[in-house]
Scaffold this motif. Structure first.
Motif, PDB file in Angstrom:
ATOM      1  N   TRP A 259      30.571  16.676  10.939  1.00 35.26           N
ATOM      2  CA  TRP A 259      29.928  17.971  10.733  1.00 35.26           C
ATOM      3  C   TRP A 259      30.687  18.838   9.728  1.00 35.26           C
ATOM      4  CZ3 TRP A 259      25.653  20.380  10.684  1.00 35.26           C
ATOM      5  CH2 TRP A 259      25.609  21.766  10.637  1.00 35.26           C
ATOM      6  N   GLY A 260      31.996  18.832   9.803  1.00 35.29           N
ATOM      7  CA  GLY A 260      32.786  19.642   8.878  1.00 35.29           C
ATOM      8  C   GLY A 260      32.562  19.234   7.428  1.00 35.29           C
ATOM      9  N   ALA A 261      32.590  17.919   7.167  1.00 35.20           N
ATOM     10  CA  ALA A 261      32.377  17.437   5.801  1.00 35.20           C
ATOM     11  C   ALA A 261      30.936  17.692   5.360  1.00 35.20           C
ATOM     12  CB  ALA A 261      32.707  15.950   5.711  1.00 35.20           C
ATOM     13  N   PHE A 262      29.986  17.535   6.286  1.00 34.95           N
ATOM     14  CA  PHE A 262      28.572  17.727   5.962  1.00 34.95           C
ATOM     15  C   PHE A 262      28.306  19.170   5.529  1.00 34.95           C
ATOM     16  CE2 PHE A 262      24.160  18.665   7.049  1.00 34.95           C
ATOM     17  CZ  PHE A 262      23.491  17.580   6.507  1.00 34.95           C
ATOM     18  N   ARG A 263      28.756  20.109   6.329  1.00 30.56           N
ATOM     19  CA  ARG A 263      28.510  21.521   5.994  1.00 30.56           C
ATOM     20  C   ARG A 263      29.288  21.923   4.742  1.00 30.56           C
ATOM     21  NH1 ARG A 263      32.604  24.999   7.777  1.00 30.56           N
ATOM     22  NH2 ARG A 263      31.227  26.788   7.777  1.00 30.56           N
ATOM     23  N   HIS A 264      30.449  21.325   4.543  1.00 28.35           N
ATOM     24  CA  HIS A 264      31.243  21.664   3.362  1.00 28.35           C
ATOM     25  C   HIS A 264      30.580  21.129   2.093  1.00 28.35           C
ATOM     26  CE1 HIS A 264      34.779  23.235   1.444  1.00 28.35           C
ATOM     27  NE2 HIS A 264      35.074  22.066   0.882  1.00 28.35           N
ATOM     28  N   LEU A 265      29.890  20.001   2.222  1.00 27.24           N
ATOM     29  CA  LEU A 265      29.203  19.429   1.067  1.00 27.24           C
ATOM     30  C   LEU A 265      27.962  20.231   0.700  1.00 27.24           C
ATOM     31  CD1 LEU A 265      28.625  17.223  -1.038  1.00 27.24           C
ATOM     32  CD2 LEU A 265      27.553  15.873   0.793  1.00 27.24           C
ATOM     33  N   PHE A 266      27.187  20.663   1.689  1.00 25.72           N
ATOM     34  CA  PHE A 266      25.855  21.188   1.404  1.00 25.72           C
ATOM     35  C   PHE A 266      25.706  22.709   1.493  1.00 25.72           C
ATOM     36  CE2 PHE A 266      24.693  16.754   2.568  1.00 25.72           C
ATOM     37  CZ  PHE A 266      23.986  16.437   1.405  1.00 25.72           C
ATOM     38  N   ALA A 267      26.632  23.409   2.105  1.00 31.57           N
ATOM     39  CA  ALA A 267      26.461  24.858   2.253  1.00 31.57           C
ATOM     40  C   ALA A 267      26.587  25.562   0.896  1.00 31.57           C
ATOM     41  CB  ALA A 267      27.497  25.426   3.219  1.00 31.57           C
ATOM     42  N   SER A 268      25.671  26.471   0.613  1.00 33.78           N
ATOM     43  CA  SER A 268      25.708  27.207  -0.654  1.00 33.78           C
ATOM     44  C   SER A 268      26.906  28.143  -0.699  1.00 33.78           C
ATOM     45  CB  SER A 268      24.424  28.021  -0.833  1.00 33.78           C
ATOM     46  OG  SER A 268      23.304  27.172  -0.943  1.00 33.78           O
ATOM     47  N   PHE A 269      27.430  28.342  -1.913  1.00 31.85           N
ATOM     48  CA  PHE A 269      28.550  29.254  -2.144  1.00 31.85           C
ATOM     49  C   PHE A 269      27.991  30.626  -2.531  1.00 31.85           C
ATOM     50  CE2 PHE A 269      29.989  24.985  -3.037  1.00 31.85           C
ATOM     51  CZ  PHE A 269      31.260  24.915  -2.508  1.00 31.85           C
ATOM     52  N   VAL A 270      28.599  31.682  -1.991  1.00 30.07           N
ATOM     53  CA  VAL A 270      28.157  33.034  -2.336  1.00 30.07           C
ATOM     54  C   VAL A 270      29.356  33.963  -2.585  1.00 30.07           C
ATOM     55  CG1 VAL A 270      25.842  33.092  -1.339  1.00 30.07           C
ATOM     56  CG2 VAL A 270      27.820  33.401   0.152  1.00 30.07           C
ATOM     57  N   PRO A 271      30.165  33.678  -3.593  1.00 29.03           N
ATOM     58  CA  PRO A 271      31.239  34.621  -3.933  1.00 29.03           C
ATOM     59  C   PRO A 271      30.644  35.840  -4.643  1.00 29.03           C
ATOM     60  CG  PRO A 271      31.200  32.803  -5.491  1.00 29.03           C
ATOM     61  CD  PRO A 271      30.164  32.496  -4.460  1.00 29.03           C
ATOM     62  N   GLY A 272      30.911  37.009  -4.117  1.00 31.53           N
ATOM     63  CA  GLY A 272      30.339  38.217  -4.720  1.00 31.53           C
ATOM     64  C   GLY A 272      28.831  38.212  -4.590  1.00 31.53           C
ATOM     65  N   ASN A 273      28.134  38.583  -5.672  1.00 31.45           N
ATOM     66  CA  ASN A 273      26.671  38.601  -5.625  1.00 31.45           C
ATOM     67  C   ASN A 273      26.062  37.377  -6.304  1.00 31.45           C
ATOM     68  OD1 ASN A 273      27.248  39.154  -8.281  1.00 31.45           O
ATOM     69  ND2 ASN A 273      25.793  40.831  -8.481  1.00 31.45           N
ATOM     70  N   GLN A 274      26.863  36.337  -6.512  1.00 30.68           N
ATOM     71  CA  GLN A 274      26.399  35.132  -7.175  1.00 30.68           C
ATOM     72  C   GLN A 274      26.244  34.009  -6.166  1.00 30.68           C
ATOM     73  OE1 GLN A 274      26.215  34.400 -11.124  1.00 30.68           O
ATOM     74  NE2 GLN A 274      24.682  33.518  -9.766  1.00 30.68           N
ATOM     75  N   LYS A 275      25.079  33.363  -6.175  1.00 28.88           N
ATOM     76  CA  LYS A 275      24.851  32.226  -5.285  1.00 28.88           C
ATOM     77  C   LYS A 275      24.896  30.940  -6.087  1.00 28.88           C
ATOM     78  CE  LYS A 275      21.249  29.997  -2.493  1.00 28.88           C
ATOM     79  NZ  LYS A 275      19.864  30.103  -1.977  1.00 28.88           N
ATOM     80  N   TYR A 276      25.591  29.924  -5.542  1.00 30.77           N
ATOM     81  CA  TYR A 276      25.657  28.594  -6.132  1.00 30.77           C
ATOM     82  C   TYR A 276      25.114  27.591  -5.119  1.00 30.77           C
ATOM     83  CZ  TYR A 276      29.009  30.894  -9.234  1.00 30.77           C
ATOM     84  OH  TYR A 276      29.617  31.751 -10.109  1.00 30.77           O
TER      85      TYR A 276
END
Length: 532
Positions: free
Chosen positions: A274-291
């Motif tokens: 689960w840890g690797a799965f969520r780390h692979l697929f969860a979107s990044f949201v630093p500041g107001n930018q989504k990746y």
């Protein structure tokens, strides 16, 4: 300033330096660039209005045929801001291979510009959309366990798409046009046709109509069509030259090679780690930018096997009343006061807030993931699928034509006939197998491939769907025998008529096409600055 063409009390400019047809993403980008660097008079001609209400697409559902419905009815609303009223502002560039000559394609001619030339204008597109300069291949994962299956680049590659923090461009540019003495935006004005001079080499006037029958023509030194992936072709086809063919259609290529992207649920994913799965697929949201994390078919594999491009990302299905669903509705409701809400957008209620409070542990996990890890949490109890976006081969018989049915303006409605070759299926099969091999060998997830990818006799097209990416109908090519516009995006044989938008893309990659079309539109704007 804004001028309502449907109001006969409002006068209309009789001439302008530059007429831009369409006040959507491309039209606003070109207008913004030129007003920043020149003093030319600009007239934006927009079929829709200024308010949040929308004028529906000109393509009725019954005029849509082919292998897969191309989501043309209602998918492109008219109005100031264009498709930015509905899109999410996702940006993902084309690859070097996307622009290269690929012998396995049936189409003649590759892109007339290099990837290096295109790549010069992506930074300008970033600035226009407010995107960060972070490279699209940046390693935000910083986890060898997660990135190891993709590091050799033989089968799959990891990438990121960016989301604009202000995708609704009408809210960004409305004020500047309201107060501008250089730019006028004509609303409720549909382009009926373009008029050429006697020798057929120069666009002389733009004929427009209002919903209530008002009609006029406007003289322009330069005309740029930014009306959309379908409407650009409709305007050219509906503007006959001597001999009866539409403008730019001497080789019968306007409307041909129409493309869209295929969406396909390639696999069901069942997390093992689960840890690797969520780390692979969860979107990044630093500041107001989504990746958004993307898993892409490696260019090396595409070259080796003669494959079209495929990219994919995680799709999470969960209950309407899950903590994450409630949080999203609350967030969307808070944002709705500053932008136009999308059709079908769910509205938050007191019950949503109550459900969020009752699920305190899950809610705390959502908050910690967002504010501490700067990621978007993936719910443990969700159902996980890998949604693939697949490139389609440009086919000569896949096309836009004008039908007998007329719209409210008395103009022939466009018809869309979208055909898909088996090259897309081959790429999806290879992508699914590579995904299963990579995720299972790394112990990240079990992968249950779609049965439509495993059974060659199954009708895979019935499970495919359109991604609203209308491309290719006025394609760019070095020769008028291979395309409608040249390397400068100028219609072959017409010295002052340009086309901007996804309709000029010779091939479609698997990336969201608006970002690349925007880079090309800014390149066109740069070229217009060099003209006297």
């Amino acid at each position: 300033m804004f001028i309502d063409f449907s109001d006969t009390n409002h006068s209309v400019p009789e001439e302008t330096d530059l007429c831009i047809v369409g006040a959507g993403v491309m039209g606003l980008a070109i207008s913004n660039h030129l007003t920043t660097h020149s003093r030319r008079r600009i007239l934006l001609v927009e079929e829709g209005n200024l308010e949040d209400t929308e004028v529906a697409s000109t393509v009725p559902a019954e005029a849509n045929s082919g292998d897969v419905p191309s989501a043309v009815a209602g998918s492109r609303a008219r109005g100031f801001g264009g498709s930015s009223r509905r899109w999410g502002g996702q940006a993902l560039p084309f690859s070097c291979l996307d622009l290269a000559d690929r012998p396995f394609l049936s189409i003649r001619g590759s892109w007339p510009i290099s990837w290096k030339e295109l790549n010069r204008f992506y930074p300008a597109a970033d600035r226009f959309l407010g995107l960060s300069p972070l490279p699209f291949d940046a390693d935000l994962w910083q986890s060898e366990q997660v990135t190891a299956p993709f590091q050799d680049g033989r089968d799959l590659e990891l990438g990121l798409s960016k989301y604009s923090p202000h995708p609704y461009l009408a809210s960004v540019h409305r004020r500047s046009i309201e107060t501008s003495r250089q730019v006028d935006c004509l609303l409720n004005a549909k382009v009926a046709a373009l008029e050429l001079d006697r020798d057929g080499c120069h666009a002389r006037r733009v004929r427009i109509r209002s919903p209530h029958g008002r009609e006029t023509s406007i003289a322009a030194r330069v005309v740029v069509l930014c009306a959309g992936g379908i409407e650009n072709a409709r305007i050219l086809l509906g503007s006959p030259q001597a001999g009866g063919c539409g403008i730019g259609n001497q080789a019968d290529l306007v409307g041909r090679y129409y493309q869209d992207h295929i969406g396909f649920y390639a696999a069901r994913l069942m997390p093992v780690d689960w840890g690797a799965f969520r780390h692979l697929f969860a979107s990044f949201v630093p500041g107001n930018q989504k990746y958004l994390p993307k898993i892409q078919l490696a260019q090396a594999l595409q070259r080796r096997n003669g494959l079209l491009n495929v990219t994919g990302n995680l799709d999470v299905q969960e209950d309407d009343y899950s903590p994450r669903s409630c949080a999203r509705k609350i967030y969307s409701s808070l944002r709705s006061s500053t932008r136009s809400s999308n059709d079908g957008e769910q509205r938050a209620s007191f019950n949503d807030l109550w459900r969020l409070l009752r699920a305190a542990p899950q809610t705390l996990e959502l908050l910690a993931t967002h504010f501490v890890e700067h990621r978007i949490a993936i719910p443990r109890d969700g159902r996980f699928f890998l949604m693939a976006n697949a490139e389609c081969e440009p086919l000569h018989a896949s096309r836009i034509t004008l039908g007998e049915q007329r719209d409210a303006y008395g103009l022939h409605r466009p018809q869309v006939h979208w055909l898909i070759s088996d090259l897309t299926f081959q790429a999806l099969q290879t992508y699914g197998q590579a995904l299963k091999r990579s995720l299972e060998s790394a112990g990240i997830a079990r992968v249950q491939l779609s049965p439509y990818l495993l059974d060659p006799t199954a009708n895979w097209k019935e499970r495919a769907y359109s991604l609203y990416h209308h491309m290719g109908a006025t394609r760019m090519a070095a020769s008028p025998n291979d395309g409608v516009v040249d390397a400068q995006a100028r219609v072959h044989g017409i010295d002052n008529l340009y086309v901007a938008g996804t309709s000029i893309l010779p091939t479609g990659s698997a990336s969201n096409p608006s970002y690349t079309a925007l880079a090309l539109a800014l390149r066109t704007a740069d070229q217009l600055l060099c003209q006297s």
